[in-house]
Design a protein around this motif. Structure first.
Motif, PDB file in Angstrom:
ATOM      1  N   ALA A  56       0.920  -1.160   0.036  1.00 50.77           N
ATOM      2  CA  ALA A  56      -0.122   0.047   0.145  1.00 50.77           C
ATOM      3  C   ALA A  56       0.889   1.328   0.075  1.00 50.77           C
ATOM      4  O   ALA A  56       0.507   2.196  -0.780  1.00 50.77           O
ATOM      5  N   LEU A  57       1.965   1.205   0.615  1.00 53.23           N
ATOM      6  CA  LEU A  57       2.854   2.419   0.745  1.00 53.23           C
ATOM      7  C   LEU A  57       3.712   2.797  -0.507  1.00 53.23           C
ATOM      8  O   LEU A  57       3.642   3.890  -1.101  1.00 53.23           O
ATOM      9  N   VAL A  58       4.003   1.654  -1.042  1.00 50.60           N
ATOM     10  CA  VAL A  58       4.755   1.792  -2.453  1.00 50.60           C
ATOM     11  C   VAL A  58       3.784   2.250  -3.232  1.00 50.60           C
ATOM     12  O   VAL A  58       4.016   3.150  -4.371  1.00 50.60           O
ATOM     13  N   ALA A  59       2.565   1.676  -3.358  1.00 54.27           N
ATOM     14  CA  ALA A  59       1.446   2.302  -4.365  1.00 54.27           C
ATOM     15  C   ALA A  59       1.172   3.735  -4.309  1.00 54.27           C
ATOM     16  O   ALA A  59       1.225   4.624  -5.119  1.00 54.27           O
ATOM     17  N   ILE A  60       1.172   4.168  -2.933  1.00 51.15           N
ATOM     18  CA  ILE A  60       1.041   5.569  -2.664  1.00 51.15           C
ATOM     19  C   ILE A  60       1.985   6.638  -3.159  1.00 51.15           C
ATOM     20  O   ILE A  60       1.743   7.575  -3.721  1.00 51.15           O
ATOM     21  N   VAL A  61       3.386   5.866  -2.841  1.00 50.42           N
ATOM     22  CA  VAL A  61       4.450   6.758  -3.327  1.00 50.42           C
ATOM     23  C   VAL A  61       4.244   6.849  -5.047  1.00 50.42           C
ATOM     24  O   VAL A  61       4.718   7.909  -5.509  1.00 50.42           O
ATOM     25  N   ARG A  62       4.213   5.854  -5.538  1.00 49.59           N
ATOM     26  CA  ARG A  62       3.999   6.028  -6.911  1.00 49.59           C
ATOM     27  C   ARG A  62       2.702   7.121  -7.444  1.00 49.59           C
ATOM     28  O   ARG A  62       3.253   7.670  -8.206  1.00 49.59           O
ATOM     29  N   GLY A  63       1.675   7.138  -6.698  1.00 47.68           N
ATOM     30  CA  GLY A  63       0.796   8.033  -6.908  1.00 47.68           C
ATOM     31  C   GLY A  63       1.430   9.517  -6.470  1.00 47.68           C
ATOM     32  O   GLY A  63       0.971  10.378  -7.375  1.00 47.68           O
ATOM     33  N   LEU A  64       1.996   9.485  -5.661  1.00 44.36           N
ATOM     34  CA  LEU A  64       2.466  10.855  -5.201  1.00 44.36           C
ATOM     35  C   LEU A  64       3.669  11.403  -6.038  1.00 44.36           C
ATOM     36  O   LEU A  64       3.653  12.688  -6.273  1.00 44.36           O
ATOM     37  N   ARG A  65       4.308  10.673  -6.824  1.00 47.48           N
ATOM     38  CA  ARG A  65       5.360  11.050  -7.762  1.00 47.48           C
ATOM     39  C   ARG A  65       4.725  11.005  -9.368  1.00 47.48           C
ATOM     40  O   ARG A  65       5.545  11.675 -10.098  1.00 47.48           O
ATOM     41  N   GLY A  66       3.564  10.985  -9.179  1.00 45.43           N
ATOM     42  CA  GLY A  66       2.762  11.091 -10.565  1.00 45.43           C
ATOM     43  C   GLY A  66       2.816  10.165 -11.653  1.00 45.43           C
ATOM     44  O   GLY A  66       2.619  10.437 -12.636  1.00 45.43           O
ATOM     45  N   ASP A  67       2.935   8.964 -11.220  1.00 50.36           N
ATOM     46  CA  ASP A  67       3.255   7.815 -12.115  1.00 50.36           C
ATOM     47  C   ASP A  67       1.689   7.592 -12.882  1.00 50.36           C
ATOM     48  O   ASP A  67       0.705   7.768 -12.252  1.00 50.36           O
ATOM     49  N   ALA A  68       2.043   7.011 -13.982  1.00 45.24           N
ATOM     50  CA  ALA A  68       0.661   6.680 -15.192  1.00 45.24           C
ATOM     51  C   ALA A  68      -0.057   5.742 -14.331  1.00 45.24           C
ATOM     52  O   ALA A  68      -1.314   5.609 -14.514  1.00 45.24           O
ATOM     53  N   HIS A  69       0.203   4.809 -13.346  1.00 44.32           N
ATOM     54  CA  HIS A  69      -0.337   3.960 -12.636  1.00 44.32           C
ATOM     55  C   HIS A  69       0.150   3.413 -11.384  1.00 44.32           C
ATOM     56  O   HIS A  69       1.467   4.114 -11.059  1.00 44.32           O
ATOM     57  N   MET A  70      -0.401   2.764 -10.454  1.00 44.78           N
ATOM     58  CA  MET A  70       0.217   2.586  -9.082  1.00 44.78           C
ATOM     59  C   MET A  70       0.851   1.093  -9.130  1.00 44.78           C
ATOM     60  O   MET A  70       1.006   0.595  -8.002  1.00 44.78           O
ATOM     61  N   GLY A  71       1.173   0.618 -10.103  1.00 43.04           N
ATOM     62  CA  GLY A  71       1.836  -0.664 -10.032  1.00 43.04           C
ATOM     63  C   GLY A  71       0.811  -1.849  -9.994  1.00 43.04           C
ATOM     64  O   GLY A  71      -0.425  -1.681 -10.399  1.00 43.04           O
ATOM     65  N   ASN A  72       1.183  -3.159  -9.600  1.00 46.60           N
ATOM     66  CA  ASN A  72       0.537  -4.187  -9.430  1.00 46.60           C
ATOM     67  C   ASN A  72       0.659  -4.864  -8.272  1.00 46.60           C
ATOM     68  O   ASN A  72       1.622  -5.037  -7.844  1.00 46.60           O
ATOM     69  N   TYR A  73      -0.516  -4.965  -7.532  1.00 42.40           N
ATOM     70  CA  TYR A  73      -0.522  -5.453  -6.133  1.00 42.40           C
ATOM     71  C   TYR A  73       0.144  -6.895  -6.102  1.00 42.40           C
ATOM     72  O   TYR A  73       0.711  -7.077  -5.077  1.00 42.40           O
ATOM     73  N   TYR A  74      -0.204  -7.609  -6.956  1.00 41.84           N
ATOM     74  CA  TYR A  74       0.320  -9.051  -6.636  1.00 41.84           C
ATOM     75  C   TYR A  74       1.721  -9.080  -7.010  1.00 41.84           C
ATOM     76  O   TYR A  74       2.693  -9.700  -6.475  1.00 41.84           O
ATOM     77  N   VAL A  75       2.381  -8.545  -7.869  1.00 44.39           N
ATOM     78  CA  VAL A  75       3.587  -8.171  -8.215  1.00 44.39           C
ATOM     79  C   VAL A  75       4.463  -7.573  -6.864  1.00 44.39           C
ATOM     80  O   VAL A  75       5.455  -8.140  -6.404  1.00 44.39           O
ATOM     81  N   ASP A  76       3.968  -6.471  -6.470  1.00 45.38           N
ATOM     82  CA  ASP A  76       4.542  -5.603  -5.099  1.00 45.38           C
ATOM     83  C   ASP A  76       4.359  -6.767  -3.969  1.00 45.38           C
ATOM     84  O   ASP A  76       5.517  -6.945  -3.048  1.00 45.38           O
ATOM     85  N   LEU A  77       3.379  -7.393  -3.861  1.00 46.65           N
ATOM     86  CA  LEU A  77       2.974  -8.517  -2.841  1.00 46.65           C
ATOM     87  C   LEU A  77       4.299  -9.516  -2.726  1.00 46.65           C
ATOM     88  O   LEU A  77       4.956  -9.870  -1.802  1.00 46.65           O
TER      89      LEU A  77
END
Length: 609
Positions: free
Chosen positions: A139-160
């Motif tokens: 969840a933190l990594v996804a939020i960081v991607r959103g804060l830096r303006g990425d086109a998407h927030m990644g993929n939950y299952y890959v991050d897990l």
């Protein structure tokens, strides 16, 4: 007195810097995958996700592991690795345990060595202690991607997958091996039988003959202990947690466990700064957290290891008046007799409830660190802390952002950041901005929701239980200390911490009362259900709301920095942020603190006696 906490902080920072850079390297996908892992990662990658899709995947996965966990605990008697014949837990205990470990709280309304089989310990407790901190980190990594303006927030299952396979598994393996070297057990054999020195020391058997043997619980302790500390989990293999000599046998194991508690929470700050390409902003956050953490450690050590236990010291006779409409002049006089002090040497401060093998400051230092994060493991009884020292773990859980849990600690801190930039924007007379994005009404509403759900989940249930028999007949101490026990339980549940004051009767255990070594607590089901619901609500709302904030900010165009912009990477903003945290925390929880630990400290008789 002060060497241990100083060494813990210095060692943690030294290890966290390379670990944080490594974590950023992993989550940015800059690593080279081993060939034999390509197939696994390709199966997990379902494509880029926006914040709604990421949140849905996160929640769906949690539902799935909730169901799996229920099956494991409900079928405990018939599953393998049960050499001591553990029975089925009560339904409410199963619900509470599922909610606890699903939410990374690890509040334990059971005793591990008494109520759980090795299969339950390994394939539910240990497994969940890898998964749930990884969920918070995702969840933190996804939020960081959103804060830096990425086109998407990644993929939950890959991050897990990345979190479990590349971070927690290697760290836990190394720590577990070291802990085995310090004497922590690692075996699948059943209880050991040890012959006692004195006949009858363990009571008498059904035939009236004195018992000559003592059953010593053991098991795969090292594997569970390592991830318990590294993942800010806290769920102990033994009911006594790290007060137990098998779970914390030496001063080295004590030191390593303390470092492990805050290692990943500190490292994620390095990761945060690296992924945002804004190390100065991460440094400001680190300094604020460090100042708060050091303050709580100093407060705890001073008020517990440098002050005597007031329950053991002599008290002079005195009197005071209280309002009473039936008394003359509306005041009634209360006289207290003198109390004779016990012949106990208190030169080293309060020693009751402490494990003295590690030094007098080890207990309060651990108490501060474990509640500065959402770890919750203990090496002393928090119920035994002096009243003002007992305020330290309360403060850590109420603020819930001093280091915090893996992932969620920094997420909670980001809520204070949003409130801080609002106050800063009001002071300079312009729309608040964070990382170059305007913070508007939608973001403030979501931040307010995430901020206020925490006190609501503590103060509401605590007030209800304190007003009825559910709480009053479950405490082991009267007056202010009894209220503190109730308040602590819900503070721990809402902060997803898991530690306990230790004086509440809230354990039912096995479903059939006759199967339990001691009678079940009569109001245990009430505590199971109430704290279970609090843990679930307080886990997921403060994750979902910040994900929505990050998703909203990601869609906004960045605004240029000007002379009127209040920068978030300066000392000035650090003080604004520190003031915001302390002010909001005081406004929300000061009345409860006055009714509990402060009232006990100032009360006429120590510990509500």
């Amino acid at each position: 007195m002060w060497t241990l906490p100083l060494l813990i902080l210095l060692t943690t920072v030294a290890l966290a810097i390379p670990l944080g850079l490594y974590m950023a390297w992993i989550f940015d996908g800059r690593y080279r995958r081993p060939n034999w892992l390509h197939w696994f990662e390709d199966r997990f990658d379902t494509g880029p996700q926006n914040w709604k899709e990421y949140t849905f995947a996160l929640l769906l996965f949690n539902v799935a592991i909730f169901v799996l966990g229920f099956v494991i605990l409900a079928l405990q008697p018939v599953l393998p690795l049960n050499p001591d014949g553990k029975k089925m837990l009560a339904p409410t205990t199963i619900f509470n345990t599922l909610s606890s470990f699903l939410s990374n709280t690890n509040l334990q309304h059971y005793s591990g060595e008494v109520h759980l089989s090795y299969f339950s310990q390994l394939f539910f407790i240990c497994w969940m202690q890898f998964i749930t901190p990884s969920i918070g980190l995702c969840a933190l990594v996804a939020i960081v991607r959103g804060l830096r303006g990425d086109a998407h927030m990644g993929n939950y299952y890959v991050d897990l997958w990345r979190s479990v396979a590349y971070i927690f598994l290697p760290l836990s393996l190394v720590l577990a091996i070291v802990l085995i070297g310090t004497g922590v057990p690692m075996t699948l054999d059943g209880n050991a039988q040890a012959q006692t020195i004195e006949a009858g020391a363990m009571g008498s058997g059904a035939n009236g003959q004195p018992n000559m043997f003592q059953a010593l619980s053991r098991g795969p302790v090292a594997a569970i202990l390592a991830v318990k500390q590294l993942g800010t989990n806290g769920g102990g293999f033994f009911g006594a947690n790290c007060c137990h000599p098998f779970e914390n046998p030496t001063a080295l194991s004590n030191f390593l466990c303390c470092v492990a508690i805050i290692l990943v929470p500190v490292a994620q700050l390095i990761m945060f700064g690296k992924m945002l390409s804004n190390p100065r902003h991460a440094c400001v956050i680190f300094c604020v957290m460090l100042l708060l953490s050091v303050g709580t450690v100093i407060w705890a050590v001073y008020h517990d290891s440098m002050q005597p236990n007031p329950g053991l010291t002599a008290q002079a006779g005195r009197s005071y008046e209280i309002p009473d409409s039936t008394a003359e002049n509306g005041r009634r006089k209360i006289s207290l007799p003198a109390v004779t002090g016990l012949p106990v040497d208190q030169e080293l401060g309060n020693l009751e409830g402490k494990e003295l093998r590690f030094g007098t400051s080890a207990g309060p230092t651990w108490a501060a660190i474990t509640t500065n994060t959402s770890n919750g493991s203990v090496n002393c009884m928090h119920d035994s802390l002096n009243p003002l020292a007992g305020l330290t773990p309360f403060t850590g859980m109420w603020l819930n952002c001093i280091w915090g849990g893996v992932g969620v600690g920094l997420i909670n801190f980001l809520i204070y950041l949003v409130v801080g930039v609002l106050l800063g924007g009001l002071m300079v007379g312009r729309t608040p901005e964070y990382l170059g994005k305007k913070v508007e009404a939608r973001e403030m509403k979501l931040a307010s929701l995430a901020l206020l759900i925490h006190p609501l989940m503590i103060l509401g249930p605590a007030g209800l239980f304190a007003a009825c028999d559910w709480g009053l007949k479950s405490t082991s101490n009267p007056a202010a200390h009894g209220f503190s026990e109730i308040l602590y339980e819900f503070s721990s549940a809402s902060a997803n911490n898991g530690s306990e004051f230790g004086g509440l009767q809230q354990t039912w255990g096995f479903n059939q009362p006759v199967d339990n070594p001691s009678p079940p607590a009569p109001y245990a089901p009430n505590w199971d259900i109430a704290t279970g619901l609090v843990m679930l609500i307080s886990r997921f709302i403060p994750i979902i709301a910040p994900l929505a904030i990050a998703g909203s900010l990601a869609l906004k165009k960045p605004t240029p920095f000007t002379a009127g912009t209040m920068r978030t990477d300066t000392i000035t903003f650090g003080f604004v942020l520190l003031g915001t945290i302390l002010l909001v925390g005081a406004l929300l929880f000061l009345p409860a603190a006055v009714l509990g630990p402060v009232a006990e400290h100032l009360g006429p008789i120590p510990f509500g006696g």
